[in-house]
Design a protein around this motif. Structure first.
Motif, PDB file in Angstrom:
ATOM      1  N   GLN A   1      14.668 -28.864 -50.033  1.00  0.00           N
ATOM      2  CA  GLN A   1      13.595 -28.088 -49.561  1.00  0.00           C
ATOM      3  C   GLN A   1      13.432 -27.273 -51.055  1.00  0.00           C
ATOM      4  O   GLN A   1      14.153 -26.977 -51.763  1.00  0.00           O
ATOM      5  CB  GLN A   1      13.914 -26.919 -48.705  1.00  0.00           C
ATOM      6  N   GLY A   2      11.804 -26.589 -51.069  1.00  0.00           N
ATOM      7  CA  GLY A   2      11.779 -25.879 -52.097  1.00  0.00           C
ATOM      8  C   GLY A   2      10.304 -25.211 -51.963  1.00  0.00           C
ATOM      9  O   GLY A   2       9.688 -25.057 -51.019  1.00  0.00           O
ATOM     10  N   GLY A   3       9.954 -24.273 -52.962  1.00  0.00           N
ATOM     11  CA  GLY A   3       8.799 -23.810 -53.026  1.00  0.00           C
ATOM     12  C   GLY A   3       7.612 -24.718 -53.139  1.00  0.00           C
ATOM     13  O   GLY A   3       8.000 -26.190 -53.528  1.00  0.00           O
ATOM     14  N   ILE A   4       6.639 -24.269 -52.963  1.00  0.00           N
ATOM     15  CA  ILE A   4       5.217 -25.206 -53.348  1.00  0.00           C
ATOM     16  C   ILE A   4       5.027 -25.065 -54.702  1.00  0.00           C
ATOM     17  O   ILE A   4       4.024 -23.727 -54.893  1.00  0.00           O
ATOM     18  CB  ILE A   4       4.331 -24.951 -52.053  1.00  0.00           C
ATOM     19  N   HIS A   5       5.312 -25.491 -55.576  1.00  0.00           N
ATOM     20  CA  HIS A   5       4.856 -25.412 -57.024  1.00  0.00           C
ATOM     21  C   HIS A   5       3.448 -25.618 -57.271  1.00  0.00           C
ATOM     22  O   HIS A   5       2.933 -26.631 -56.665  1.00  0.00           O
ATOM     23  CB  HIS A   5       5.919 -26.192 -57.900  1.00  0.00           C
TER      24      HIS A   5
ATOM     25  N   VAL B   1       9.591 -21.639 -57.429  1.00  0.00           N
ATOM     26  CA  VAL B   1       8.183 -21.157 -57.564  1.00  0.00           C
ATOM     27  C   VAL B   1       7.326 -21.714 -56.545  1.00  0.00           C
ATOM     28  O   VAL B   1       7.517 -22.832 -56.092  1.00  0.00           O
ATOM     29  CB  VAL B   1       7.746 -21.793 -59.114  1.00  0.00           C
ATOM     30  N   CYS B   2       6.522 -20.681 -56.082  1.00  0.00           N
ATOM     31  CA  CYS B   2       5.700 -21.014 -55.062  1.00  0.00           C
ATOM     32  C   CYS B   2       4.313 -20.395 -54.762  1.00  0.00           C
ATOM     33  O   CYS B   2       4.308 -19.320 -55.246  1.00  0.00           O
ATOM     34  CB  CYS B   2       6.419 -20.470 -53.511  1.00  0.00           C
ATOM     35  N   THR B   3       3.214 -21.151 -54.582  1.00  0.00           N
ATOM     36  CA  THR B   3       1.935 -20.524 -54.387  1.00  0.00           C
ATOM     37  C   THR B   3       1.783 -19.706 -53.147  1.00  0.00           C
ATOM     38  O   THR B   3       0.813 -19.142 -53.233  1.00  0.00           O
ATOM     39  CB  THR B   3       1.052 -21.539 -54.533  1.00  0.00           C
ATOM     40  N   PHE B   4       2.777 -19.809 -52.221  1.00  0.00           N
ATOM     41  CA  PHE B   4       2.406 -18.960 -50.858  1.00  0.00           C
ATOM     42  C   PHE B   4       3.052 -17.814 -50.952  1.00  0.00           C
ATOM     43  O   PHE B   4       4.010 -17.710 -51.913  1.00  0.00           O
ATOM     44  CB  PHE B   4       2.932 -19.924 -49.805  1.00  0.00           C
ATOM     45  N   LYS B   5       2.615 -17.077 -50.267  1.00  0.00           N
ATOM     46  CA  LYS B   5       3.300 -15.713 -50.089  1.00  0.00           C
ATOM     47  C   LYS B   5       3.679 -15.050 -49.002  1.00  0.00           C
ATOM     48  O   LYS B   5       3.159 -14.194 -48.141  1.00  0.00           O
ATOM     49  CB  LYS B   5       2.175 -14.541 -50.448  1.00  0.00           C
ATOM     50  N   CYS B   6       4.734 -15.932 -48.323  1.00  0.00           N
ATOM     51  CA  CYS B   6       5.451 -15.630 -47.115  1.00  0.00           C
ATOM     52  C   CYS B   6       6.156 -14.301 -47.165  1.00  0.00           C
ATOM     53  O   CYS B   6       6.973 -14.336 -48.127  1.00  0.00           O
ATOM     54  CB  CYS B   6       6.399 -16.633 -46.579  1.00  0.00           C
ATOM     55  N   ARG B   7       5.827 -13.406 -46.196  1.00  0.00           N
ATOM     56  CA  ARG B   7       6.105 -11.855 -46.376  1.00  0.00           C
ATOM     57  C   ARG B   7       7.876 -11.681 -46.205  1.00  0.00           C
ATOM     58  O   ARG B   7       8.129 -10.730 -46.481  1.00  0.00           O
ATOM     59  CB  ARG B   7       5.320 -10.945 -45.621  1.00  0.00           C
ATOM     60  N   PHE B   8       8.185 -12.803 -45.527  1.00  0.00           N
ATOM     61  CA  PHE B   8       9.718 -12.754 -45.207  1.00  0.00           C
ATOM     62  C   PHE B   8      10.619 -13.547 -46.246  1.00  0.00           C
ATOM     63  O   PHE B   8      11.727 -13.518 -45.989  1.00  0.00           O
ATOM     64  CB  PHE B   8       9.893 -13.368 -43.801  1.00  0.00           C
ATOM     65  N   CYS B   9      10.156 -13.901 -47.233  1.00  0.00           N
ATOM     66  CA  CYS B   9      10.653 -15.000 -48.148  1.00  0.00           C
ATOM     67  C   CYS B   9      10.938 -14.210 -49.412  1.00  0.00           C
ATOM     68  O   CYS B   9      10.279 -13.771 -50.141  1.00  0.00           O
ATOM     69  CB  CYS B   9       9.931 -16.042 -48.373  1.00  0.00           C
ATOM     70  N   ALA B  10      12.440 -14.034 -49.540  1.00  0.00           N
ATOM     71  CA  ALA B  10      12.722 -13.643 -50.965  1.00  0.00           C
ATOM     72  C   ALA B  10      13.299 -14.600 -51.852  1.00  0.00           C
ATOM     73  O   ALA B  10      13.783 -14.314 -52.791  1.00  0.00           O
ATOM     74  CB  ALA B  10      14.297 -12.726 -50.568  1.00  0.00           C
ATOM     75  N   PHE B  11      13.076 -15.730 -51.489  1.00  0.00           N
ATOM     76  CA  PHE B  11      13.463 -16.961 -52.096  1.00  0.00           C
ATOM     77  C   PHE B  11      12.298 -17.226 -53.253  1.00  0.00           C
ATOM     78  O   PHE B  11      12.766 -17.312 -54.732  1.00  0.00           O
ATOM     79  CB  PHE B  11      13.538 -18.245 -51.331  1.00  0.00           C
ATOM     80  N   SER B  12      11.240 -17.242 -52.986  1.00  0.00           N
ATOM     81  CA  SER B  12      10.107 -17.521 -53.828  1.00  0.00           C
ATOM     82  C   SER B  12       9.771 -16.195 -54.676  1.00  0.00           C
ATOM     83  O   SER B  12      10.343 -15.101 -54.488  1.00  0.00           O
ATOM     84  CB  SER B  12       9.040 -17.887 -53.075  1.00  0.00           C
ATOM     85  N   LYS B  13       9.292 -16.597 -55.871  1.00  0.00           N
ATOM     86  CA  LYS B  13       8.986 -15.090 -56.655  1.00  0.00           C
ATOM     87  C   LYS B  13       7.981 -14.350 -56.067  1.00  0.00           C
ATOM     88  O   LYS B  13       7.027 -14.710 -55.729  1.00  0.00           O
ATOM     89  CB  LYS B  13       8.509 -15.965 -58.088  1.00  0.00           C
TER      90      LYS B  13
ATOM     91  N   ALA C   1       7.408 -28.894 -43.079  1.00  0.00           N
ATOM     92  CA  ALA C   1       6.039 -29.481 -42.458  1.00  0.00           C
ATOM     93  C   ALA C   1       4.706 -28.976 -43.335  1.00  0.00           C
ATOM     94  O   ALA C   1       3.948 -29.301 -43.778  1.00  0.00           O
ATOM     95  CB  ALA C   1       5.654 -28.828 -41.082  1.00  0.00           C
ATOM     96  N   LEU C   2       5.337 -27.728 -44.184  1.00  0.00           N
ATOM     97  CA  LEU C   2       4.050 -26.982 -44.989  1.00  0.00           C
ATOM     98  C   LEU C   2       4.231 -28.222 -46.506  1.00  0.00           C
ATOM     99  O   LEU C   2       3.156 -28.490 -46.835  1.00  0.00           O
ATOM    100  CB  LEU C   2       4.753 -25.804 -45.414  1.00  0.00           C
ATOM    101  N   GLU C   3       5.465 -28.685 -46.793  1.00  0.00           N
ATOM    102  CA  GLU C   3       5.659 -29.588 -48.116  1.00  0.00           C
ATOM    103  C   GLU C   3       4.571 -30.819 -47.674  1.00  0.00           C
ATOM    104  O   GLU C   3       3.994 -31.143 -48.674  1.00  0.00           O
ATOM    105  CB  GLU C   3       6.921 -29.612 -48.402  1.00  0.00           C
TER     106      GLU C   3
ATOM    107  N   ASP D   1      -0.916 -17.226 -45.142  1.00  0.00           N
ATOM    108  CA  ASP D   1      -1.693 -18.366 -45.945  1.00  0.00           C
ATOM    109  C   ASP D   1      -0.895 -19.535 -45.511  1.00  0.00           C
ATOM    110  O   ASP D   1      -1.253 -20.687 -46.223  1.00  0.00           O
ATOM    111  CB  ASP D   1      -1.827 -18.248 -47.286  1.00  0.00           C
ATOM    112  N   LYS D   2       0.063 -19.756 -44.668  1.00  0.00           N
ATOM    113  CA  LYS D   2       0.859 -20.783 -44.620  1.00  0.00           C
ATOM    114  C   LYS D   2       0.149 -21.908 -43.510  1.00  0.00           C
ATOM    115  O   LYS D   2      -0.791 -21.167 -42.616  1.00  0.00           O
ATOM    116  CB  LYS D   2       2.263 -20.410 -43.849  1.00  0.00           C
ATOM    117  N   ILE D   3       0.662 -22.997 -43.117  1.00  0.00           N
ATOM    118  CA  ILE D   3       0.083 -23.727 -41.998  1.00  0.00           C
ATOM    119  C   ILE D   3       0.138 -22.910 -40.579  1.00  0.00           C
ATOM    120  O   ILE D   3       1.028 -21.953 -40.311  1.00  0.00           O
ATOM    121  CB  ILE D   3       0.753 -24.903 -41.811  1.00  0.00           C
TER     122      ILE D   3
HETATM  123  S1  SF4 Z   1       6.352 -21.404 -48.580  1.00  0.00           S
HETATM  124 FE1  SF4 Z   1       8.567 -21.391 -48.332  1.00  0.00          FE
HETATM  125  S2  SF4 Z   1       9.216 -20.869 -50.486  1.00  0.00           S
HETATM  126 FE2  SF4 Z   1       6.949 -20.267 -50.440  1.00  0.00          FE
HETATM  127  S3  SF4 Z   1       6.837 -18.285 -49.990  1.00  0.00           S
HETATM  128 FE3  SF4 Z   1       6.729 -19.488 -48.038  1.00  0.00          FE
HETATM  129  S4  SF4 Z   1       8.978 -19.544 -47.179  1.00  0.00           S
HETATM  130 FE4  SF4 Z   1       8.912 -18.947 -49.411  1.00  0.00          FE
END
Ligand code: SF4
Length: 766
Positions: free
Chosen positions: A508-512, A459-471, A541-543, A589-591
Motif C-alpha cells: 500500500q502507498g500514497g498515490i504518487h 508521496v500522495c496527491t490526495f489530501k485525506c484529512r486523517f492521514c499523517a502518512f502522506s506528506k 480501491a483508490l489505488e 477528494d477521494k473515491i
Molecule cells: S490517499 Fe492514502 S496516502 Fe493519500 S492522503 Fe489519503 S490516506 Fe493518505
C-alpha cells in the motif's frame, strides 16, 4: 398531552408510569451524570433568599472572590480526577450590595462580577480543558453574550413564578419576570441552557405546572433548554426557613413526573442525587439525569448533603435497571450541532472530550497511545481463561436487540445503532453474545498471518484529512522525508520477508503524481522477482481506481491485468467511513462510497478477494458505522468476496484533521470494543473473521477484543508505517513469540493462517 386538571388530579402512580414511558421511549435505560468540580467564585450575593446558606456576609469570607490561582487549583484537581465540567456558581451581583466586592473588582480591573466570571471561565478552559458551565443568576443579554465564548452552557433556576413567596421577599433577582427574560435571552443567543424549579418553597402544584409550562414555551421558541432540574427544598439551620417543612418526597416525585410530561422529550429531567435519601423513586418518577456529581468538591449550595460516591450512584442506578453514562455539561444534541449552539472557540474543546454519541469520554485511553485500556469485560482479570459476563439480561433497547439476535434475527441500521449505545453492564452483555457467535463460527483459534508491509511511497496527491502518512504541512515529523522505494528494494524486502517465514506481502502507498497504471504492474513484477509463491495482498480501491483511470481502461480490465501479474487480494483500506456525508469531511477528494463498493464488487467479479475496513472515531457517529456495516454486508451477500472485517480505530495524534482541531481523539475503548462485538453480530452468517489491529490496540487492548467477538490478529507486519506516522506507539512488528505471549492468558491456540484463512496449524508447530 395532559391538561393542567389531568396533571393535578391523576394519582401519583399513574403519573409516574406515564412519565417513565416517555423517559424510556426517549432515553432507554440510560441515565447520565456530569463529572464536575464546583467553583464558588463568590459567596457574596445581593439577594437574601429564605432557604440559602450559600450566600455569606463579607465578614464570613476570607476574600470576596476566589483568586484566579484558587479557581485553577480546584479545576486542576477536577482534571486529575477525570472531570469534564467546571460548574461556576456564585451569588448575584454582590458588587451592588457590598463595597468590599466593588473594591475587589476595581482593584483587579473588572467592571463587574460577570466580567470576572468570564475571565475565570477562560482561564479554566484554556489551562485545564474543563468545560465551564456558568450559573450566574438572572443576567441581561449582554452578560449572557459575554459568557457564551467561554462557557459551553449556562444555567439559572426559574425556581417559581409566584410573586408573593416569603422565601424571595428580599431577593430582587428572583422576580419571575426577570428570570423568564433571562431564559428567553439565552434562547435568542443560542446558549444551551439549564433551568429548573424549586419544589417546596411555598408554591402550590398549579404554580409548579405554570412554571414548567413557561419553560416549555421558551424552549418552543428557541430550542435551547437542555435540561430542567427538579430540586426539592430542604430547610437549613441559620436561614429564615430553618423551621419550614422539607419538601415531602411524594411532592418531589409528583413534580418530576409532571416535568417529564409537560416538557418535550428532548429536554432532560434531572434531580440532584444528594438531596434524596432514596434514589430509586427518582428514577421511577421519570428522571434521566443526576446532574453534576463531583469526586473533588462539596455541593456548596447544600454543603450538609455530600455527593454520593460514583460507585454508590452507579449501584443505585443499575439496581433500578438503568445504566449510568458520563456526559458533558452540554448535552449531545447540542454538541452535535456546534455551529448553532457553541461559540467557535468552544467547538474543539467540546469535541476533544466527547465520544461518538456526544457524551463524555470515559477514560484517558486512546488508540495508538500508551495508556492502558479500562477492563470492560466483567469477570476477566487477564490472568486466566475468561469468565462469562453472566447475569440475567434486563430490559431496555440493548437487551431487546440481543434477545432478537438470540432468536436468529438480523440486525439492521437501527438495531446496530442501539447496540453501539451499550454502556456499563450492557457492554459485556453485547461482548458475550458476540463471543458466543465467534465460538460457534470459528471456534477458539486465534489466527494470524506472517506478513510484511511494504509502503512503497509516502508521496500522495490526495489530501485525506486523517492521514499523517502522506506528506502534509501540519503533520508531525514522524515519518521522515518523502520517499519512493526503488523496485529493486521492493524485491529485496520481499526476499527478506520470505526468508523470515512470511507468506504474504501487503502493498500500500500514497498515490504518487508520477505513477501511471503500469507502475502497479511493475511493483507486482518486483515482488514476483523475489518469490513466485508469496501471496500478494495489495492496492486499495483508490489505488486500483486511479490505476485504471490513469491507464484509461475499464476497472475490470485493469484488475484482470493486475491479477495476471500476481495480485491475489485487495486490502479494504480507503473505505474509511462508507458514508458520503462523512467522506466530505475527512477525505473529500477521494473515491466516494459507491466507487469503493464498485471497486470491490469488480474485484470479486474477476476472482480477487478482499476485506472490509472501517476507520472510526474521528468525526462520525454510530449511525454512520451502522450504514457502513449494512452497505458492505449487502455487497458481501451479492459477491461473497470479503474475507474479514478489520476495524481501524482512528489514531489522532499527528493527523492533520486533529491538529486542525476538527476531529475527536479517536474512539473510546468502549466504542472500539463494541465495534468488534457489533461487527461479529451484524456480519454473522456473512463474514466469519473479525480482526484486531494490534498496532492500534496494543497487547492489553487486543486481549479484550479477542474475548469480545474478534478471532484474528492480522499480520506480523515487520514494517508498519501508517499508524506509526499518526502517532501510534505499539511498534512496527510483532514476532510469533510476542503473539503467543499476547494470547497465552486467554487459554486459546494461536494458529498461523494464509491470507485466505487456510490454517497452517498452531503457531509453534510450523
Ligand atoms: S490517499 Fe492514502 S496516502 Fe493519500 S492522503 Fe489519503 S490516506 Fe493518505
Amino acid at each position: 398531552m395532559l391538561s393542567d386538571a389531568d396533571l393535578l388530579h391523576t394519582p401519583l402512580p399513574e403519573l409516574t408510569a406515564l412519565a417513565r414511558a416517555v423517559r424510556d421511549e426517549a432515553y432507554g435505560r440510560r441515565v447520565t451524570y456530569s463529572p464536575k468540580v464546583f467553583i464558588p467564585l463568590t459567596m457574596l450575593c445581593r439577594d437574601r433568599c429564605g432557604y440559602c446558606t450559600f450566600a455569606k456576609a463579607p465578614a464570613r469570607v476570607t476574600s470576596p472572590y476566589l483568586l484566579p490561582e484558587e479557581v485553577l487549583s480546584i479545576a486542576r484537581a477536577g482534571q486529575a480526577a477525570g472531570c469534564h465540567e467546571a460548574l461556576f456558581t456564585l451569588g448575584e451581583r454582590p458588587e451592588l450590595r457590598y463595597p468590599l466586592a466593588r473594591q475587589w473588582l476595581d482593584d483587579n480591573g473588572f467592571a463587574s462580577t460577570v466580567e470576572y466570571l468570564a475571565h475565570a471561565c477562560r482561564l479554566v478552559l484554556e489551562e485545564t480543558g474543563l468545560l465551564p458551565h456558568a450559573n450566574a443568576g438572572a443576567l441581561y443579554p449582554d452578560e449572557l453574550a459575554q459568557l457564551r465564548p467561554v462557557s459551553a452552557s449556562q444555567g439559572m433556576m426559574v425556581e417559581s413564578l409566584a410573586t408573593d413567596l416569603e422565601a424571595h421577599r428580599s431577593a430582587p433577582d428572583k422576580d419571575p419576570a426577570r428570570r423568564l427574560a433571562t431564559l428567553d435571552a439565552a434562547g435568542e443567543l443560542h446558549i444551551p441552557f439549564t433551568t429548573g424549579i424549586l419544589v417546596g418553597i411555598g408554591d402550590d402544584r398549579a404554580g409548579q405546572v405554570a412554571a414548567l409550562r413557561a419553560i416549555a414555551a421558551s424552549h418552543a421558541r428557541f430550542g435551547h433548554v437542555q435540561e430542567v432540574i427538579v430540586q426539592n427544598f430542604l430547610p437549613k439551620a441559620g436561614t429564615s426557613m430553618a423551621r419550614a417543612e422539607p419538601c415531602p418526597p411524594a411532592d418531589l416525585h409528583w413534580a418530576i413526573a409532571v416535568a417529564r410530561l409537560v416538557l418535550p422529550p428532548e429536554i432532560h429531567i434531572q434531580a440532584p442525587p444528594n438531596l434524596s435519601d432514596d434514589l430509586a423513586p427518582l428514577l421511577h418518577a421519570g428522571i434521566d439525569d443526576w446532574g453534576g456529581v463531583s469526586p473533588v468538591t462539596a455541593d456548596h449550595v447544600n454543603p450538609e448533603r455530600a455527593w454520593p460516591a460514583l460507585d454508590t450512584l452507579r449501584g443505585a442506578t443499575e439496581s433500578a435497571g438503568h445504566v449510568l453514562a458520563a456526559r458533558l455539561t452540554v448535552y449531545p444534541s447540542f454538541a452535535h450541532a456546534p455551529e448553532t449552539w457553541l461559540d467557535a472557540g468552544l467547538r474543539f474543546p467540546v469535541l476533544d472530550v466527547a465520544d461518538a454519541e456526544g457524551l463524555a469520554r470515559d477514560a484517558a485511553w486512546c488508540s495508538g497511545g500508551e495508556v492502558a485500556p479500562p477492563w470492560l469485560l466483567e469477570g476477566f482479570d487477564g490472568a486466566g481463561p475468561p469468565l462469562k459476563a453472566g447475569g440475567r439480561r434486563r430490559g431496555g433497547p440493548v437487551a431487546e436487540v440481543l434477545d432478537g439476535v438470540a432468536l436468529g434475527q438480523e440486525v439492521d441500521v437501527d438495531e446496530i445503532v442501539t447496540l453501539f449505545s451499550a454502556r456499563g453492564p450492557e457492554v459485556p452483555m453485547v461482548a458475550e453474545v458476540a463471543d458466543d457467535l465467534r465460538r460457534q463460527v470459528v471456534g477458539d483459534a486465534i489466527t494470524f498471518v506472517q506478513n510484511r508491509n511494504i509502503n512503497y511511497t509516502n508521496v500522495c496527491t490526495f489530501k485525506c484529512r486523517f492521514c499523517a502518512f502522506s506528506k502534509g504541512p501540519l503533520s508531525l515529523n514522524l515519518r521522515g522525508a518523502p520517499y519512493l522505494l526503488e523496485l529493486d528494494e521492493i524485491t529485496r524486502r520481499v526476499a527478506e520477508a520470505e526468508a523470515e517465514g512470511a507468506t504474504e506481502v501487503c502493498l500500500q502507498g500514497g498515490i504518487h503524481p508520477n505513477f501511471d497504471g503500469d507502475y502497479y504492474v511493475h511493483v507486482l513484477g518486483a515482488v514476483r522477482a523475489a518469490s513466485e509463491r508469496i501471496h500478494i495482498h495489495g492496492f486499495t480501491a483508490l489505488e486500483v481506481t486511479e490505476g485504471a483511470r490513469r491507464s484509461e481502461v475499464p476497472l475490470g480490465e485493469y484488475l484482470v491485468r493486475l491479477k495476471e501479474a500476481g495480485l491475489k487480494t485487495l486490502p479494504g483500506t480507503a473505505a474509511e467511513i462508507l458514508d458520503d456525508d462523512i467522506r466530505a469531511l475527512i477525505c473529500p477528494d477521494k473515491i466516494n462510497t459507491e466507487q469503493w463498493l464498485e471497486a470491490h464488487r469488480t474485484a470479486h467479479s474477476v476472482g480477487l478477494r478482499s476485506n472490509i475496513t472501517i476507520m472510526f472515531g474521528s468525526v462520525e457517529q454510530p449511525l454512520h458505522w451502522a450504514r457502513h456495516m449494512v452497505r458492505t454486508r449487502d455487497l458481501q451477500r451479492e459477491t461473497g468476496g470479503f474475507t474479514e472485517f478489520v476495524p481501524l480505530p482512528f489514531v489522532h495524534m499527528a493527523t492533520p484533521i486533529y491538529l486542525q482541531r476538527k476531529a475527536r481523539r479517536g474512539p473510546t475503548f468502549r466504542e472500539t470494543l463494541l465495534m468488534h462485538s457489533v461487527a461479529r453480530i451484524a456480519y454473522h452468517g456473512d463474514i466469519d473473521n473479525i480482526q484486531v489491529s494490534w498496532v492500534k490496540m496494543g497487547v492489553e487492548g487486543s486481549r479484550q477484543l479477542l474475548q469480545a467477538g474478534a478471532n484474528d490478529l492480522g499480520g506480523t507486519l515487520m514494517d508498519e508505517n501508517i499508524s506509526r506516522a499518526a502517532g501510534a506507539k505499539h511498534g512496527q512488528r510483532m514476532g510469533v513469540e510476542e503473539l503467543e505471549a499476547l494470547v497465552a492468558p486467554l487459554g486459546r491456540p494461536l494458529v498461523r493462517r494464509s491470507t485466505l484463512y487456510a490454517m497452517a496449524g498452531t503457531a509453534s508447530s510450523t
